[in-house]
Design a protein around this motif. Sequence first.
Motif, PDB file in Angstrom:
ATOM      1  N   LEU A 173      -3.196   2.043   0.588  1.00  0.00           N
ATOM      2  CA  LEU A 173      -2.670   0.701   1.232  1.00  0.00           C
ATOM      3  C   LEU A 173      -1.729   1.010   2.476  1.00  0.00           C
ATOM      4  CD1 LEU A 173      -3.181  -0.100  -1.821  1.00  0.00           C
ATOM      5  CD2 LEU A 173      -2.169  -2.298  -1.049  1.00  0.00           C
ATOM      6  N   VAL A 174      -2.098   0.314   3.590  1.00  0.00           N
ATOM      7  CA  VAL A 174      -1.336   0.703   4.821  1.00  0.00           C
ATOM      8  C   VAL A 174      -1.005  -0.776   5.537  1.00  0.00           C
ATOM      9  CG1 VAL A 174      -2.581   2.936   5.310  1.00  0.00           C
ATOM     10  CG2 VAL A 174      -3.409   0.711   6.335  1.00  0.00           C
ATOM     11  N   SER A 175       0.324  -0.620   6.349  1.00  0.00           N
ATOM     12  CA  SER A 175       0.552  -1.778   7.216  1.00  0.00           C
ATOM     13  C   SER A 175      -0.276  -2.157   8.153  1.00  0.00           C
ATOM     14  CB  SER A 175       2.041  -1.660   7.485  1.00  0.00           C
ATOM     15  OG  SER A 175       2.091  -0.225   8.189  1.00  0.00           O
ATOM     16  N   PRO A 194     -14.372   4.986  11.905  1.00  0.00           N
ATOM     17  CA  PRO A 194     -13.809   3.608  12.714  1.00  0.00           C
ATOM     18  C   PRO A 194     -13.591   2.601  11.480  1.00  0.00           C
ATOM     19  CG  PRO A 194     -16.003   3.947  12.873  1.00  0.00           C
ATOM     20  CD  PRO A 194     -15.843   5.199  12.163  1.00  0.00           C
ATOM     21  N   PRO A 195     -12.527   1.648  12.042  1.00  0.00           N
ATOM     22  CA  PRO A 195     -12.062   0.595  11.037  1.00  0.00           C
ATOM     23  C   PRO A 195     -13.469  -0.349  10.733  1.00  0.00           C
ATOM     24  CG  PRO A 195     -10.642   0.805  12.648  1.00  0.00           C
ATOM     25  CD  PRO A 195     -11.832   1.467  13.154  1.00  0.00           C
ATOM     26  N   LYS A 196     -13.560  -0.808   9.706  1.00  0.00           N
ATOM     27  CA  LYS A 196     -14.667  -1.757   9.233  1.00  0.00           C
ATOM     28  C   LYS A 196     -14.318  -2.639   8.273  1.00  0.00           C
ATOM     29  CE  LYS A 196     -16.932   1.350   5.817  1.00  0.00           C
ATOM     30  NZ  LYS A 196     -18.018   1.962   5.442  1.00  0.00           N
ATOM     31  N   ALA A 197     -14.874  -3.963   8.013  1.00  0.00           N
ATOM     32  CA  ALA A 197     -14.374  -4.880   6.952  1.00  0.00           C
ATOM     33  C   ALA A 197     -14.505  -4.174   5.605  1.00  0.00           C
ATOM     34  CB  ALA A 197     -15.461  -6.077   7.277  1.00  0.00           C
ATOM     35  N   ALA A 198     -13.579  -4.401   4.700  1.00  0.00           N
ATOM     36  CA  ALA A 198     -13.460  -3.887   3.465  1.00  0.00           C
ATOM     37  C   ALA A 198     -14.295  -5.008   2.671  1.00  0.00           C
ATOM     38  CB  ALA A 198     -12.229  -3.806   3.017  1.00  0.00           C
ATOM     39  N   GLN A 199     -14.541  -4.373   1.431  1.00  0.00           N
ATOM     40  CA  GLN A 199     -15.234  -5.424   0.468  1.00  0.00           C
ATOM     41  C   GLN A 199     -14.216  -6.447   0.071  1.00  0.00           C
ATOM     42  OE1 GLN A 199     -16.521  -2.908  -2.985  1.00  0.00           O
ATOM     43  NE2 GLN A 199     -18.430  -2.426  -2.013  1.00  0.00           N
ATOM     44  N   GLY A 233     -10.538 -10.127   3.938  1.00  0.00           N
ATOM     45  CA  GLY A 233      -9.336 -10.058   4.761  1.00  0.00           C
ATOM     46  C   GLY A 233      -8.657  -8.905   5.223  1.00  0.00           C
ATOM     47  N   ARG A 234      -9.470  -7.701   4.590  1.00  0.00           N
ATOM     48  CA  ARG A 234      -9.044  -6.317   4.825  1.00  0.00           C
ATOM     49  C   ARG A 234      -9.899  -5.502   5.454  1.00  0.00           C
ATOM     50  NH1 ARG A 234      -5.015  -5.146   0.663  1.00  0.00           N
ATOM     51  NH2 ARG A 234      -4.879  -6.795  -1.275  1.00  0.00           N
ATOM     52  N   GLN A 235      -9.131  -4.772   6.262  1.00  0.00           N
ATOM     53  CA  GLN A 235     -10.027  -3.642   6.892  1.00  0.00           C
ATOM     54  C   GLN A 235      -9.828  -2.317   6.498  1.00  0.00           C
ATOM     55  OE1 GLN A 235     -11.770  -3.878  10.392  1.00  0.00           O
ATOM     56  NE2 GLN A 235     -11.992  -5.973   9.439  1.00  0.00           N
ATOM     57  N   ILE A 236     -10.658  -1.414   6.497  1.00  0.00           N
ATOM     58  CA  ILE A 236     -10.643  -0.005   5.918  1.00  0.00           C
ATOM     59  C   ILE A 236     -11.269   1.019   6.890  1.00  0.00           C
ATOM     60  CG2 ILE A 236     -12.993  -0.290   4.648  1.00  0.00           C
ATOM     61  CD1 ILE A 236     -11.895   1.139   2.470  1.00  0.00           C
ATOM     62  N   CYS A 237     -10.693   2.178   6.665  1.00  0.00           N
ATOM     63  CA  CYS A 237     -11.239   3.419   7.330  1.00  0.00           C
ATOM     64  C   CYS A 237     -11.216   4.502   6.423  1.00  0.00           C
ATOM     65  CB  CYS A 237     -10.720   3.744   8.822  1.00  0.00           C
ATOM     66  SG  CYS A 237      -8.837   4.106   8.570  1.00  0.00           S
ATOM     67  N   PHE A 286      -8.176   4.253   3.864  1.00  0.00           N
ATOM     68  CA  PHE A 286      -6.931   3.405   4.064  1.00  0.00           C
ATOM     69  C   PHE A 286      -7.369   2.151   4.296  1.00  0.00           C
ATOM     70  CE2 PHE A 286      -6.658   7.946   5.829  1.00  0.00           C
ATOM     71  CZ  PHE A 286      -5.122   8.113   5.791  1.00  0.00           C
ATOM     72  N   ILE A 287      -6.871   1.278   3.606  1.00  0.00           N
ATOM     73  CA  ILE A 287      -7.151  -0.224   3.569  1.00  0.00           C
ATOM     74  C   ILE A 287      -5.879  -0.746   3.804  1.00  0.00           C
ATOM     75  CG2 ILE A 287      -6.656  -0.490   1.172  1.00  0.00           C
ATOM     76  CD1 ILE A 287      -8.995  -2.379   1.075  1.00  0.00           C
ATOM     77  N   THR A 288      -5.982  -1.997   4.914  1.00  0.00           N
ATOM     78  CA  THR A 288      -4.728  -2.906   5.031  1.00  0.00           C
ATOM     79  C   THR A 288      -4.515  -3.795   4.009  1.00  0.00           C
ATOM     80  OG1 THR A 288      -6.415  -4.642   6.062  1.00  0.00           O
ATOM     81  CG2 THR A 288      -5.453  -3.059   7.502  1.00  0.00           C
ATOM     82  N   ASP A 289      -3.096  -3.790   4.053  1.00  0.00           N
ATOM     83  CA  ASP A 289      -2.424  -4.701   2.914  1.00  0.00           C
ATOM     84  C   ASP A 289      -1.895  -6.001   3.376  1.00  0.00           C
ATOM     85  OD1 ASP A 289      -1.533  -5.553   0.511  1.00  0.00           O
ATOM     86  OD2 ASP A 289       0.507  -4.429   0.791  1.00  0.00           O
ATOM     87  N   PRO A 290      -2.791  -7.224   3.517  1.00  0.00           N
ATOM     88  CA  PRO A 290      -2.292  -8.541   4.030  1.00  0.00           C
ATOM     89  C   PRO A 290      -1.114  -8.973   3.038  1.00  0.00           C
ATOM     90  CG  PRO A 290      -4.327  -8.648   3.278  1.00  0.00           C
ATOM     91  CD  PRO A 290      -4.113  -7.376   3.031  1.00  0.00           C
ATOM     92  N   GLY A 291      -1.382  -8.583   1.784  1.00  0.00           N
ATOM     93  CA  GLY A 291      -0.442  -9.311   0.719  1.00  0.00           C
ATOM     94  C   GLY A 291      -0.654 -10.799   0.760  1.00  0.00           C
ATOM     95  N   PRO A 292      -0.269 -11.634  -0.538  1.00  0.00           N
ATOM     96  CA  PRO A 292       0.218 -10.989  -1.612  1.00  0.00           C
ATOM     97  C   PRO A 292      -0.929 -11.000  -2.599  1.00  0.00           C
ATOM     98  CG  PRO A 292       0.604 -13.426  -1.442  1.00  0.00           C
ATOM     99  CD  PRO A 292       0.107 -12.940  -0.260  1.00  0.00           C
ATOM    100  N   THR A 293      -2.278 -11.107  -2.089  1.00  0.00           N
ATOM    101  CA  THR A 293      -3.401 -11.103  -3.000  1.00  0.00           C
ATOM    102  C   THR A 293      -3.526  -9.505  -3.550  1.00  0.00           C
ATOM    103  OG1 THR A 293      -4.328 -12.596  -1.692  1.00  0.00           O
ATOM    104  CG2 THR A 293      -6.016 -11.069  -3.036  1.00  0.00           C
TER     105      THR A 293
END
Length: 293
Positions: free
Chosen positions: A232-234, A249-254, A257-261, A281-288
């Motif tokens: 998880l990354v900011s 490249p970044p793309k939509a994660a499963q 609301g998250r992006q992943i590369c 690496f996947i973004t962490d929008p929190g709190p989900t």
Amino acid sequence: LKHANFPTMSNPIRMATRIRAISRALSQGRAKTYTFRGVVVDHAVSSWAAGGFELGSIAHGARTVPTVDLGGCTVVFRETTTSPRRGLLGVVILDSEGNPPSSTAYGYGAPEFLPGVPFMGVAALGGTLVPSSVSHKNGVISLGELVIWHHGDIDAAVSNLETFGLFTYKNRPAKQLGVLKVARFFFGDVRVLLVGPADATGGALDKAPNVMSWMIGREGEGKSDMTGALLLVSSLDGVAQSTQQNIGPPKAAQQPGRQICTAPRGDDVDSNSGFSCTLAFITDPGPTPLFQR
């Protein structure tokens, strides 16, 4: 017993072991909960340093070995100069009192996570559990998922872990995915995928589809290994700006609301050719939560 999955009567020994493990867990109310606190690997740490990770260190005998803090889970690099490398050397799974799974609590099983891969205590992490002070240039906050390869019988490995009170998610059996089998475990918020050949002898692995071949350990390098991690990354911007590795490249994660590369595994010689295992690496929008259960 809602989610209990008992082996068939064709394997009465394994069925009896599972019944004993589940009945003991039920009788004790599953009082013990475990967290995944670390892995000890024979990997090249230079690839992680080139990828924007800040390195720590701990004493190991007469020498000092590097570490990477993944927000409460530590990767300990006991790197050797031998070839091939030894892969996964141990895991640190601890209960609320800081103790590893005990064979005296459940009995019957070999005292190891996988054959040749022992349960380790806090000594493997330097002797004490300290609050995470993770601060990486690439923005990594914590570990979300770990992929562990085992070149052996996954069903037997799962049965052994059950004797220590370590159960798959909802007691589900390992799922066959083509030529591979995958068992899912949760330790707190960290998901651990235990992956191995569907054929316990290891045949037909060359037929694994490309989208799954990264889970397979390098040929000749240890019977078990850490082959991947989801971090998880900011922000994915920090990943791209801080690493010398080849990042996709970044793309939509499963997960909505998250992006992943992703960064592929390298050749273990050139530290800039890729990490010592596949990283995502996947973004962490929190709190989900990362994984819905």
